[in-house]
Design a protein around this motif. Structure first.
Motif, PDB file in Angstrom:
ATOM      1  N   SER A  50      11.177  58.051  -7.068  1.00 43.59           N
ATOM      2  CA  SER A  50      10.761  58.118  -5.662  1.00 43.59           C
ATOM      3  C   SER A  50      11.207  59.417  -5.006  1.00 43.59           C
ATOM      4  O   SER A  50      10.437  60.049  -4.272  1.00 43.59           O
ATOM      5  CB  SER A  50      11.322  56.924  -4.895  1.00 43.59           C
ATOM      6  OG  SER A  50      10.777  55.736  -5.389  1.00 43.59           O
ATOM      7  N   ALA A  67       2.169  60.307  -5.370  1.00 39.65           N
ATOM      8  CA  ALA A  67       1.648  58.943  -5.479  1.00 39.65           C
ATOM      9  C   ALA A  67       2.042  58.313  -6.812  1.00 39.65           C
ATOM     10  O   ALA A  67       2.457  57.155  -6.862  1.00 39.65           O
ATOM     11  CB  ALA A  67       0.131  58.946  -5.323  1.00 39.65           C
ATOM     12  N   TYR A  70       6.001  57.875  -6.846  1.00 37.61           N
ATOM     13  CA  TYR A  70       6.419  56.849  -5.897  1.00 37.61           C
ATOM     14  C   TYR A  70       6.053  55.459  -6.421  1.00 37.61           C
ATOM     15  O   TYR A  70       6.849  54.532  -6.352  1.00 37.61           O
ATOM     16  CB  TYR A  70       5.783  57.105  -4.527  1.00 37.61           C
ATOM     17  CG  TYR A  70       6.319  56.189  -3.465  1.00 37.61           C
ATOM     18  CD1 TYR A  70       7.555  56.432  -2.880  1.00 37.61           C
ATOM     19  CD2 TYR A  70       5.608  55.070  -3.053  1.00 37.61           C
ATOM     20  CE1 TYR A  70       8.067  55.582  -1.912  1.00 37.61           C
ATOM     21  CE2 TYR A  70       6.105  54.217  -2.088  1.00 37.61           C
ATOM     22  CZ  TYR A  70       7.336  54.479  -1.515  1.00 37.61           C
ATOM     23  OH  TYR A  70       7.842  53.629  -0.570  1.00 37.61           O
ATOM     24  N   THR A  71       4.855  55.328  -6.966  1.00 40.62           N
ATOM     25  CA  THR A  71       4.421  54.053  -7.527  1.00 40.62           C
ATOM     26  C   THR A  71       5.261  53.677  -8.740  1.00 40.62           C
ATOM     27  O   THR A  71       5.689  52.528  -8.883  1.00 40.62           O
ATOM     28  CB  THR A  71       2.920  54.115  -7.891  1.00 40.62           C
ATOM     29  OG1 THR A  71       2.182  54.431  -6.702  1.00 40.62           O
ATOM     30  CG2 THR A  71       2.429  52.796  -8.451  1.00 40.62           C
ATOM     31  N   ASN A  74       8.600  52.372  -7.591  1.00 35.22           N
ATOM     32  CA  ASN A  74       8.548  50.978  -7.125  1.00 35.22           C
ATOM     33  C   ASN A  74       8.430  50.004  -8.292  1.00 35.22           C
ATOM     34  O   ASN A  74       9.044  48.934  -8.281  1.00 35.22           O
ATOM     35  CB  ASN A  74       7.393  50.781  -6.145  1.00 35.22           C
ATOM     36  CG  ASN A  74       7.726  51.332  -4.776  1.00 35.22           C
ATOM     37  OD1 ASN A  74       8.884  51.505  -4.424  1.00 35.22           O
ATOM     38  ND2 ASN A  74       6.709  51.624  -3.996  1.00 35.22           N
ATOM     39  N   THR A 113      -3.133  52.727  -4.623  1.00 38.32           N
ATOM     40  CA  THR A 113      -2.583  54.080  -4.481  1.00 38.32           C
ATOM     41  C   THR A 113      -3.083  54.960  -5.615  1.00 38.32           C
ATOM     42  O   THR A 113      -3.545  56.090  -5.394  1.00 38.32           O
ATOM     43  CB  THR A 113      -1.038  54.051  -4.501  1.00 38.32           C
ATOM     44  OG1 THR A 113      -0.587  53.265  -3.412  1.00 38.32           O
ATOM     45  CG2 THR A 113      -0.458  55.444  -4.396  1.00 38.32           C
ATOM     46  N   CYS A 130       0.795  54.172   0.027  1.00 33.21           N
ATOM     47  CA  CYS A 130       2.232  54.321  -0.238  1.00 33.21           C
ATOM     48  C   CYS A 130       3.061  53.730   0.903  1.00 33.21           C
ATOM     49  O   CYS A 130       4.071  53.073   0.672  1.00 33.21           O
ATOM     50  CB  CYS A 130       2.593  55.790  -0.448  1.00 33.21           C
ATOM     51  SG  CYS A 130       2.097  56.451  -2.037  1.00 33.21           S
ATOM     52  N   GLN A 133       2.915  50.066   0.556  1.00 31.42           N
ATOM     53  CA  GLN A 133       3.827  49.622  -0.509  1.00 31.42           C
ATOM     54  C   GLN A 133       5.232  49.440   0.048  1.00 31.42           C
ATOM     55  O   GLN A 133       5.882  48.418  -0.178  1.00 31.42           O
ATOM     56  CB  GLN A 133       3.910  50.668  -1.638  1.00 31.42           C
ATOM     57  CG  GLN A 133       2.790  50.706  -2.595  1.00 31.42           C
ATOM     58  CD  GLN A 133       3.044  51.761  -3.663  1.00 31.42           C
ATOM     59  OE1 GLN A 133       4.129  51.835  -4.230  1.00 31.42           O
ATOM     60  NE2 GLN A 133       2.039  52.572  -3.934  1.00 31.42           N
TER      61      GLN A 133
END
Length: 148
Positions: A50, A67, A70-71, A74, A113, A130, A133
């Motif tokens: 992240s 993207a 970050y995904t 998570n 995303t 995002c 999310q």
């Protein structure tokens, strides 16, 4: 396994509530220290992804990298808790009625995303997903706190 054998031999009933440690130990065949180590590794990897994604946001074509990272961050954070409670127990808790909407929104936004970045080429939409999310994960955590 040994706890189950002890319970049978001591005559304790199966439906007797177990402590948190016993529940965690029953959730997996991995040792407690191994589960904690992998939890820390996955959670730290998620945070690192992240942060790295946020740092890459300001590079050319950085939105795609943001993207994706970050995904992935998570997903790694979600996977980390599987080591503590086990994947089946985590899925059951994720889809409890108090967390159902947040879980569906979060999982949907994870996929959307990546779709927005790679197939639709909509940068603004990727940023919105995002943010969603983040909000869905925050709502899921709040519902956990309210239940506790």
């Amino acid at each position: 396994m040994m706890d189950k054998l002890r319970r049978v031999l001591s005559g304790r009933e199966e439906n007797e509530e177990l402590g948190l440690t016993a529940q965690v130990l029953d959730a997996s065949t991995l040792s407690y220290s191994t589960r904690v180590k992998w939890f820390v590794i996955c959670f730290a990897g998620g945070i690192l992804c992240s942060i790295l994604g946020t740092a890459l946001l300001f590079l050319p074509n950085g939105l795609k990298l943001f993207a994706v990272f970050y995904t992935l961050g998570n997903i790694a954070a979600l996977a980390s808790t599987c080591f503590l409670m086990g994947p089946l127990k985590q899925l059951k808790r994720m889809f409890e009625p108090t967390r159902l909407i947040a879980t569906i929104v979060m999982l949907l936004c994870l996929a959307l995303t990546l779709c927005a970045v790679f197939w639709w080429h909509k940068k603004g939409l990727a940023i919105i997903f995002c943010i969603l999310q983040f909000l869905a994960m925050t709502c899921a955590r709040r519902s956990v706190c309210k239940c506790a």
